[in-house]
Write an enzyme that holds these catalytic residues in place. Structure first.
Site: not given
Length: 658
Positions: A21, A89, A426
């Site tokens: 990520d 994220h 996600s």
């Protein structure tokens, strides 16, 4: 042999979850390593902190060198960049997968809970493949896969993928290519299904060696209501910390009434830039439609704010399921049904007024879960005859750890939030990654396919109202939406039976899909000596690999179809305790489809025993639409459910869904 020890602690093995990520914010309390022991000796990785070595530290949670104590055991960065997360994220998904328990976490007081990740006893190995918002190179993703294999991770979690409009063949897809040797090396690879829903056939990351995750809602909503001058309250959703009066004292207008001369009316009612008269908008709450696809809701907010408007009510049936963050600006989303009520009120009085209330976060919302509107769905087109997505997990309004230097999500005059709310597949993916790690911890010798089977065959298909799961629009959800169903946390630890998809199954799949041996050798880490593609390598034979669901495309009703499956007994232990058992079949078939299972009983006499059965599908008349059902094996203690999806060969098939 599969070894099982149901009495062992679910964290006994210290499973290692690799996160590909944007990096991680290791100082977050969510990655505190105080209660963790030494790093497992099998760990081979290092802490690569790049140019951030003075402040970036791996720990017992985020793993570094194997002779140190840490939680974050691996921090891998692309080239010389720091593995520190600068976007949030990666930190969010890492916490969702394995964050430790932290009390009283919230987003500026909203949704205050005691939170933890899916497998808080697991370690984290962080592979930064997205150092910026400009995306990632396939070579970077493949390099991360290679290092994860060498490092010794148990689960890989990838909350990204290509757009469904750009989906590639496996031989050109870095995620499918990297996942194949990972699975061959015993690593469970979990990926998000994509955010291109609700379009049918939009699911990505659909290779059969990948566990593909759709997104569902949870029983908490972020509610920002509208109060009209007639004292009617309209429920809205969104995150805003509006500092306006709770009483309906502000003039309210439909954007269409503020149309500039010469501007298209559709542009005005959708609050598009340069479409509204500032003198009319100033000082008012503005009701906007959201039927255009050119401008996202943030553009409409900015336009109304620029013109002096004091709030926005956006009408959108799909987006209202997600709590978008509007900061301190009064803005909320309502349904078209409620939008009609608001417009009716505006038209009923000379001086309509309203207000928008600041957000609250009530829990125990019903119905939940529902399938998120944005979650990409089946049927899978690359490949056919594999049912994707595999499973659904919470992916809407998820509260998780955040980066410590944020500016975008930070309220004016406040410190950066330690936790933030986000939505997407996600967010769903790491929920399943954490559960996969917990299953691996309980059952250290289980293969990735056994872990996937345990997760899929124990899933549920009902919501908190004990009714079938629906889409956010209220229509019945199907396996094209949620695969086997909604994931649960404890059932996969002891599933009773598992479907093991073997290395030969995957190699045969590639043959059936149309690849030759030369191409397969490029994709596979190892191929058994003497392996060749079967002489009969039809795409229809993909339905026959030992997968924990069944998909049949181009179903010929007259000829019917026979599918084989094999189950492995993982209940009890090698001492034969509870291993001897009989499973009976239960069939849930739609009208017009005949489903027969032979045999209808499976007599297991020992642990790790494998027994096979056949499923025969037939129909007297052509199927008018895709149909779904299930076969469930039960011995009174365990229920092992296999979902099926059948699409007709005759004519155009109506999906009959959203």
């Amino acid at each position: 042999m599969i070894e099982s020890n149901p009495s062992s602690d679910s964290n006994s093995m210290d499973a290692i979850i690799g996160i590909l990520d944007t990096g991680i914010w290791p100082e977050s309390e969510s990655f505190n390593d105080e209660t963790m022991g030494p790093i497992p000796l099998r760990w081979n990785g290092t802490c690569a902190n790049g140019h951030d070595s003075s402040t970036f530290n791996c720990n017992k949670f985020v793993l570094q060198q194997k002779d140190n104590w840490s939680k974050i055991v691996r921090c891998w960065r692309n080239q010389v960049r720091t593995p520190r997360d600068m976007m949030g994220h990666g930190t969010h998904v890492a916490y969702t997968a394995a964050g430790v328990e932290v009390k009283d976490v919230s987003y500026y007081g909203l949704a205050a809970v005691t939170a933890k990740g899916g497998s808080p006893g697991s370690r984290l190995a962080i592979y930064q493949v997205f150092p910026s918002q400009n995306g990632s190179h396939g070579s970077t993703v493949l390099a991360a896969f290679d290092d994860a294999i060498a490092d010794g991770v148990d689960v890989l979690s990838l909350s990204f993928g290509s757009s469904s409009f750009l989906e590639q063949e496996f031989i050109n897809d870095p995620i499918a290519l990297g996942a194949f040797p990972s699975v061959q090396n015993g690593i469970t690879v979990v990926c998000s299904a994509g955010n291109d829903g609700p379009n049918p056939g939009s699911v990505v990351n659909s290779a059969p060696w990948i566990l593909t995750v759709a997104a569902s809602t949870i029983d908490r909503v972020f509610e920002s209501d509208v109060v009209l001058g007639n004292n009617k309250v309209i429920k809205g959703t969104g995150i805003n910390f509006a500092n306006i009066q709770n009483s309906p004292v502000y003039p309210i207008i439909y954007a269409k009434s503020a149309k500039k001369s010469g501007v298209d009316e559709n542009a005005t009612r959708n609050c598009e830039p340069n479409s509204m008269d500032q003198e009319i908008i100033k000082g008012k709450i503005v009701v906007c439609d959201n039927e255009d696809s050119l401008y996202p809701q943030i553009n409409k907010q900015d336009e109304v704010k620029k013109l002096g408007g004091i709030g926005v009510i956006l009408i959108d049936d799909e987006l209202r399921g997600v709590a978008f963050n509007f900061g301190t600006f009064p803005m909320t989303l309502i349904s078209s049904k409620d939008g009609a009520k608001v417009l009716s009120y505006i038209n009923s009085t000379k001086n309509p007024v309203a207000t928008i209330l600041p957000t609250t976060a009530p829990a125990n919302y019903k119905p939940a879960p529902t399938i998120a509107y944005f979650s990409s769905g089946g049927p899978s087109t690359i490949p056919k005859n594999i049912l994707k997505p595999d499973i659904a997990a919470p992916g809407v309004n998820i509260l998780a750890a955040w980066i410590g230097n944020d500016t975008v999500q930070t309220l004016k005059g406040k410190d950066p939030p330690l936790y933030n709310v986000f939505s997407g597949t996600s967010m769903a993916c790491p929920h399943v990654s954490g559960i996969a790690a917990a299953v691996k911890s309980r059952n250290p010798t289980w293969s990735p396919s056994a872990i996937r089977s345990a997760i899929m065959t124990t899933a549920v298909q009902t919501n908190n109202m004990k009714a079938p799961i629906t889409t956010e629009k209220g229509t019945a959800a199907t396996p094209y939406d949620f695969g086997a169903g909604e994931v649960i946390t404890t059932g996969p630890l002891q599933p009773g039976l598992v479907y093991e998809t073997t290395a030969i199954d995957y190699l045969n799949f590639l043959c059936y899909h149309g690849y030759n041996i030369a191409t397969i050798k490029i994709m596979a880490n190892t191929i058994p000596d003497g392996f060749t593609c079967p002489e009969e390598s039809s795409i229809d034979l993909i339905s026959n690999i030992n997968y924990p669901s069944i998909a049949i495309s181009n179903f010929d009703e007259k000829a019917g179809r026979r599918v084989n499956r094999t189950l492995t007994n993982v209940a009890g232990n090698v001492k034969m305790e509870d291993a001897k058992t009989v499973y009976n079949i239960s069939i849930d078939a739609p009208a017009g489809l005949d489903v027969q299972v032979v045999p209808d009983k499976l007599h297991f006499s020992k642990f790790d025993e494998k027994l096979s059965y056949q499923v025969n599908f037939s129909a007297a008349n052509p199927l008018k639409k895709d149909v779904f059902g299930s076969i469930t094996w039960s011995n009174g203690k365990y229920k092992v459910r296999n979902t099926f999806a059948i699409s007709s060969k005759s004519g155009s098939v109506a999906l009959d869904k959203k």
